[in-house]
Write a protein that holds these residues in place. Sequence first.
Motif, short mmCIF file in Angstrom:
data_model
loop_
_atom_site.label_atom_id
_atom_site.label_comp_id
_atom_site.label_asym_id
_atom_site.label_seq_id
_atom_site.Cartn_x
_atom_site.Cartn_y
_atom_site.Cartn_z
N LYS A 1 0.83 -1.20 0.00
CA LYS A 1 0.00 0.00 0.00
C LYS A 1 0.86 1.25 0.00
N MET B 1 -1.39 7.47 -0.85
CA MET B 1 -2.72 7.16 -1.33
C MET B 1 -3.68 6.92 -0.17
N GLU B 2 -3.23 6.24 0.84
CA GLU B 2 -4.07 5.99 2.01
C GLU B 2 -4.43 7.31 2.71
N HIS C 1 -4.67 10.25 1.23
CA HIS C 1 -5.64 10.91 0.35
C HIS C 1 -7.02 10.31 0.55
N LYS C 2 -7.10 9.00 0.66
CA LYS C 2 -8.39 8.35 0.86
C LYS C 2 -9.04 8.80 2.15
N SER D 1 -10.60 12.18 1.80
CA SER D 1 -11.58 12.30 0.72
C SER D 1 -13.00 12.40 1.27
N VAL E 1 -14.02 -0.44 -8.54
CA VAL E 1 -13.93 1.00 -8.25
C VAL E 1 -14.65 1.48 -7.00
N ASN F 1 -14.58 1.28 -3.78
CA ASN F 1 -13.87 1.85 -2.64
C ASN F 1 -13.00 3.05 -3.02
N GLU F 2 -12.83 3.26 -4.29
CA GLU F 2 -11.95 4.34 -4.76
C GLU F 2 -12.73 5.61 -5.12
N HIS G 1 -11.95 8.98 -3.31
CA HIS G 1 -10.60 9.42 -3.67
C HIS G 1 -10.60 10.05 -5.07
N LEU G 2 -11.28 9.40 -6.01
CA LEU G 2 -11.37 9.94 -7.35
C LEU G 2 -12.08 11.29 -7.34
#
Length: 173
Positions: free
Chosen positions: A2, A6-7, A9-10, A13, A160, A162-163, A166-167
């Motif tokens: 991981k 990124m974590e 950012h999530k 979010s 997608v 779970n993302e 973040h997106l």
Amino acid sequence: MKSETMEEHKEKSSIKVSCGVITLSDTKFKDQKIEQETDISGKLIKDELNQKYNVESYKIIPDEKDLLINTIEEMINENIDVIFTTGGTGIGSRDITIETIEPLFEKELLGFGEIFRGKTYEELGSGALLSRATAGVYKKTIIFSMPGSPNAVKLGVSIVINELPHLKKHLKE
């Protein structure tokens, strides 16, 4: 492995993601109310998304370019963050989804189609060649286009779901 960035950012979010679902089907488009009951793939997308987010718009339309563009524009005007389309991605003469939406994309999310086809190949073998699943950004809205089969939409959403926050965060910056 991981990514710490990124974590982070999530975690930062927004969790509120408004979603729209468009089913393209010449056979299902007759009476919206009745046909929504038989739209297995559209219902699967809605049910999965509603577990975490809000599906605020759901339409069944025939395989027609102008109608697809107008429906996407309507959803964008309703402040939908993410649009999922199902159907119309094949290679038949009435399959117009990919040819209609790809020219709209300001940015493509190539990884979605690549992962989708890779996972499809693991399950189905060379039949994955027929998949034209794609994703991209249009007017700060993410559009995911998937085939119309129930298994295809389950796979696409699972890739997608779970993302999405973040997106959305990156789109709204």
